[in-house]
Design a protein around this motif. Structure first.
Motif, PDB file in Angstrom:
ATOM      1  N   TYR A  38       0.806  -1.221   0.000  1.00 31.28           N
ATOM      2  CA  TYR A  38       0.000   0.000   0.000  1.00 31.28           C
ATOM      3  C   TYR A  38       0.845   1.281   0.000  1.00 31.28           C
ATOM      4  N   ALA A  39       1.950   1.270   0.698  1.00 31.10           N
ATOM      5  CA  ALA A  39       2.780   2.470   0.830  1.00 31.10           C
ATOM      6  C   ALA A  39       3.425   2.824  -0.507  1.00 31.10           C
ATOM      7  N   LYS A  40       3.431   4.103  -0.822  1.00 31.76           N
ATOM      8  CA  LYS A  40       4.025   4.590  -2.062  1.00 31.76           C
ATOM      9  C   LYS A  40       5.389   5.243  -1.836  1.00 31.76           C
ATOM     10  N   PRO A 185      -4.948   4.939   4.651  1.00 32.26           N
ATOM     11  CA  PRO A 185      -4.670   4.515   6.026  1.00 32.26           C
ATOM     12  C   PRO A 185      -3.706   3.340   6.113  1.00 32.26           C
ATOM     13  N   LEU A 186      -3.891   2.344   5.255  1.00 30.65           N
ATOM     14  CA  LEU A 186      -3.008   1.179   5.304  1.00 30.65           C
ATOM     15  C   LEU A 186      -1.618   1.511   4.751  1.00 30.65           C
ATOM     16  N   GLY A 187      -1.537   2.493   3.876  1.00 27.22           N
ATOM     17  CA  GLY A 187      -0.239   2.943   3.385  1.00 27.22           C
ATOM     18  C   GLY A 187       0.603   3.531   4.496  1.00 27.22           C
ATOM     19  N   ARG A 188      -0.023   4.288   5.380  1.00 28.85           N
ATOM     20  CA  ARG A 188       0.698   4.856   6.523  1.00 28.85           C
ATOM     21  C   ARG A 188       1.143   3.756   7.486  1.00 28.85           C
ATOM     22  N   ALA A 189       0.245   2.850   7.765  1.00 26.54           N
ATOM     23  CA  ALA A 189       0.556   1.786   8.727  1.00 26.54           C
ATOM     24  C   ALA A 189       1.678   0.886   8.238  1.00 26.54           C
ATOM     25  N   GLU A 190       1.827   0.757   6.934  1.00 32.06           N
ATOM     26  CA  GLU A 190       2.821  -0.166   6.382  1.00 32.06           C
ATOM     27  C   GLU A 190       4.252   0.287   6.639  1.00 32.06           C
ATOM     28  N   TRP A 191       4.435   1.543   7.079  1.00 32.94           N
ATOM     29  CA  TRP A 191       5.787   2.023   7.391  1.00 32.94           C
ATOM     30  C   TRP A 191       6.388   1.317   8.599  1.00 32.94           C
ATOM     31  N   GLU A 213      -3.811  -5.099   8.739  1.00 35.57           N
ATOM     32  CA  GLU A 213      -4.516  -5.108   7.456  1.00 35.57           C
ATOM     33  C   GLU A 213      -5.767  -5.990   7.534  1.00 35.57           C
ATOM     34  N   LYS A 214      -5.616  -7.182   8.108  1.00 35.68           N
ATOM     35  CA  LYS A 214      -6.744  -8.100   8.238  1.00 35.68           C
ATOM     36  C   LYS A 214      -7.856  -7.481   9.080  1.00 35.68           C
ATOM     37  N   ASN A 215      -7.479  -6.862  10.205  1.00 39.28           N
ATOM     38  CA  ASN A 215      -8.472  -6.221  11.071  1.00 39.28           C
ATOM     39  C   ASN A 215      -9.212  -5.110  10.319  1.00 39.28           C
ATOM     40  N   TYR A 216      -8.446  -4.322   9.562  1.00 44.54           N
ATOM     41  CA  TYR A 216      -9.032  -3.191   8.837  1.00 44.54           C
ATOM     42  C   TYR A 216     -10.025  -3.687   7.781  1.00 44.54           C
ATOM     43  N   LEU A 217      -9.598  -4.645   6.977  1.00 44.96           N
ATOM     44  CA  LEU A 217     -10.449  -5.134   5.895  1.00 44.96           C
ATOM     45  C   LEU A 217     -11.680  -5.866   6.429  1.00 44.96           C
ATOM     46  N   THR A 218     -11.518  -6.541   7.566  1.00 52.69           N
ATOM     47  CA  THR A 218     -12.670  -7.198   8.195  1.00 52.69           C
ATOM     48  C   THR A 218     -13.676  -6.163   8.667  1.00 52.69           C
ATOM     49  N   ALA A 219     -13.182  -5.103   9.318  1.00 54.72           N
ATOM     50  CA  ALA A 219     -14.070  -4.032   9.788  1.00 54.72           C
ATOM     51  C   ALA A 219     -14.783  -3.372   8.608  1.00 54.72           C
ATOM     52  N   PHE A 250      -6.725  10.691   3.139  1.00 57.95           N
ATOM     53  CA  PHE A 250      -6.801   9.429   3.885  1.00 57.95           C
ATOM     54  C   PHE A 250      -7.890   9.493   4.946  1.00 57.95           C
ATOM     55  N   GLU A 251      -8.213  10.705   5.474  1.00 58.03           N
ATOM     56  CA  GLU A 251      -9.311  10.830   6.436  1.00 58.03           C
ATOM     57  C   GLU A 251     -10.646  10.497   5.777  1.00 58.03           C
ATOM     58  N   ALA A 252     -10.822  10.967   4.542  1.00 59.22           N
ATOM     59  CA  ALA A 252     -12.048  10.644   3.814  1.00 59.22           C
ATOM     60  C   ALA A 252     -12.126   9.152   3.507  1.00 59.22           C
ATOM     61  N   SER A 253     -10.966   8.503   3.368  1.00 61.84           N
ATOM     62  CA  SER A 253     -10.950   7.050   3.139  1.00 61.84           C
ATOM     63  C   SER A 253     -11.587   6.310   4.305  1.00 61.84           C
ATOM     64  N   PHE A 254     -11.298   6.761   5.532  1.00 60.75           N
ATOM     65  CA  PHE A 254     -11.929   6.151   6.706  1.00 60.75           C
ATOM     66  C   PHE A 254     -13.445   6.249   6.614  1.00 60.75           C
ATOM     67  N   LEU A 255     -13.946   7.421   6.260  1.00 59.82           N
ATOM     68  CA  LEU A 255     -15.393   7.642   6.215  1.00 59.82           C
ATOM     69  C   LEU A 255     -16.045   6.836   5.096  1.00 59.82           C
ATOM     70  N   LYS A 256     -15.340   6.679   3.994  1.00 57.25           N
ATOM     71  CA  LYS A 256     -15.842   5.836   2.906  1.00 57.25           C
ATOM     72  C   LYS A 256     -15.861   4.376   3.324  1.00 57.25           C
ATOM     73  N   ASP A 257     -14.761   3.914   3.917  1.00 57.87           N
ATOM     74  CA  ASP A 257     -14.668   2.504   4.316  1.00 57.87           C
ATOM     75  C   ASP A 257     -15.614   2.164   5.467  1.00 57.87           C
ATOM     76  N   ALA A 258     -16.040   3.186   6.217  1.00 56.60           N
ATOM     77  CA  ALA A 258     -17.013   2.960   7.294  1.00 56.60           C
ATOM     78  C   ALA A 258     -18.444   2.985   6.771  1.00 56.60           C
ATOM     79  N   ASN A 259     -18.592   3.137   5.445  1.00 54.06           N
ATOM     80  CA  ASN A 259     -19.907   3.113   4.802  1.00 54.06           C
ATOM     81  C   ASN A 259     -20.792   4.263   5.288  1.00 54.06           C
ATOM     82  N   THR A 260     -20.248   5.458   5.219  1.00 52.89           N
ATOM     83  CA  THR A 260     -21.007   6.654   5.585  1.00 52.89           C
ATOM     84  C   THR A 260     -21.195   7.553   4.373  1.00 52.89           C
ATOM     85  N   ASN A 261     -22.073   8.501   4.517  1.00 54.07           N
ATOM     86  CA  ASN A 261     -22.293   9.511   3.487  1.00 54.07           C
ATOM     87  C   ASN A 261     -21.579  10.782   3.937  1.00 54.07           C
ATOM     88  N   TYR A 262     -20.296  10.862   3.603  1.00 55.63           N
ATOM     89  CA  TYR A 262     -19.518  12.048   3.961  1.00 55.63           C
ATOM     90  C   TYR A 262     -19.846  13.146   2.960  1.00 55.63           C
TER      91      TYR A 262
END
Length: 371
Positions: A38-40, A185-191, A213-219, A250-262
């Motif tokens: 994920y990290a670039k 989010p996962l790109g940051r964590a991969e550091w 990663e597994k926890n994130y994708l499961t959530a 990446f903050e908007a990514s959280f809101l998208k992955d949480a299935n919200t209408n940001y």
């Protein structure tokens, strides 16, 4: 004639050396393909007797790339010996990664130690095992020389950083960590794999990240089960400007992955949007939930900040959540320190807030409701 023979001999020796070097390079085969998913901003290549750390994005809009050879048995001055025994890091986001790798005892210096929230590392600071180095923009180089770190892990906004250049002139290698520039989010964590390499714990770092990663994708998959997509407002006022996450951040990514209408999910940009309060109120007054309103301790402080806040639906329904009240003993905010390493916990927090029926047994890690 002797001169010609000498030239010929030198040519033969040069060819032999080149052949030998070529043979050595060919013998250093890659042991595996890159594990970076994920990290670039960085990459890692493992060879038989060394590893190569490649920093691809050391700072914003960078065209520079830095490469470091790390090995257990360095043969040249430009090679770093691992595992590192003494290190200085410069961002609180580095602290949780050291702790997850059980390497916090290798940290011997840090600028702005009051910003560190973790109880584990704070004990080391309080015991004098981690030296206060001033601030991240003006590190005390005299103290740095005294403690003799093998590496300084820094971060910078651009290539023109005189402080880090001075540190390198003192013979202390500087490696720029660009985790804050990652767009997911996962790109940051991969550091964490960056630090895993420095401490010769790459397998452990891979394992830790795989679990995050597994926890994130499961959530994320759990959030998709909800048919309800609550309307979310984010951010708050700072000096009459309302800052909120742009749609590609990446903050908007959280809101998208949480299935919200940001409300600003379709906006362009990977950072923050700077808006006036009138436009935010017009679009966000009927939002169901308001996240990260600013540094307010309670609803009363929020209303005193601006009277228009009380006209928001989220205020009236008491659905405002903040991470700014979860602080360490010296005032550091836990969210700023830990969330880049544990995006799975951030996502679970947002799912718990926006879809409470989905994670019934989960307790919030970072966010708290303002009362």
């Amino acid at each position: 004639m002797k001169f010609i023979l000498k030239i010929a001999s030198m040519a033969i020796i040069s060819l032999l050396l080149a052949a030998c070097n070529s043979k050595n390079e060919k013998s250093q085969k890659k042991l595996q393909t890159s594990t970076i998913k994920y990290a670039k901003g960085f990459d890692i290549q493992h060879f038989e007797s060394y590893s190569k750390l490649i920093i691809k994005t050391p700072y914003q809009n960078s065209n520079d790339t830095f490469e470091f050879i790390l090995t257990k048995q360095p043969k040249n001055d430009n090679e770093l010996q691992i595992p590192l025994k003494k290190i200085v890091v410069t961002s609180t986001t580095h602290i949780p990664m050291l702790e997850l790798l059980n390497a916090e005892n290798k940290l011997i210096g840090f600028p702005n130690t009051d910003f560190v929230s973790s109880e584990k590392t704070r004990r080391l600071i309080n015991n004098g095992q981690i030296v206060e180095l001033g601030n991240s923009e003006n590190i005390n180089t005299e103290l740095l020389i005294d403690i003799k770190p093998e590496v300084v892990v820094g971060f910078t906004l651009n290539s023109n950083n005189k402080m880090y250049a001075n540190i390198e002139r003192m013979g202390i290698p500087v490696i720029f960590n660009g985790d804050w520039l990652e767009e997911t989010p996962l790109g940051r964590a991969e550091w964490i794999k960056f630090f895993g390499l420095l401490f010769d714990k790459s397998k452990q770092a891979d394992s830790i990240f795989n679990q995050i990663e597994k926890n994130y994708l499961t959530a994320k998959s759990i959030a998709l089960k909800s048919k309800n997509k609550p309307i979310v407002l984010s951010g708050g006022l700072y000096k009459d400007v309302w800052y909120l996450p742009a749609g590609e951040s990446f903050e908007a990514s959280f809101l998208k992955d949480a299935n919200t209408n940001y409300l600003w999910q379709n906006s362009k940009g990977k950072g923050s949007l700077a808006l006036n309060i009138e436009s935010v109120f017009e679009k966000g007054k009927d939002a169901d939930i308001w996240l990260s309103p600013g540094f307010y301790k309670n609803i009363k402080e929020l209303e005193e900040g601006n009277s228009i806040y009380s006209s928001f639906k989220a205020y009236q329904n008491q659905q405002i959540y903040s991470y700014s009240n979860n602080i360490g003993e010296t005032g550091g905010i836990m969210y700023f320190e830990l969330s880049p390493t544990r995006p799975d916990l951030v996502l679970k927090d947002i799912i718990k807030i926006t879809h409470p029926e989905l994670l019934t047994d989960y307790e919030l890690t970072f966010f708290e409701k303002l009362n």
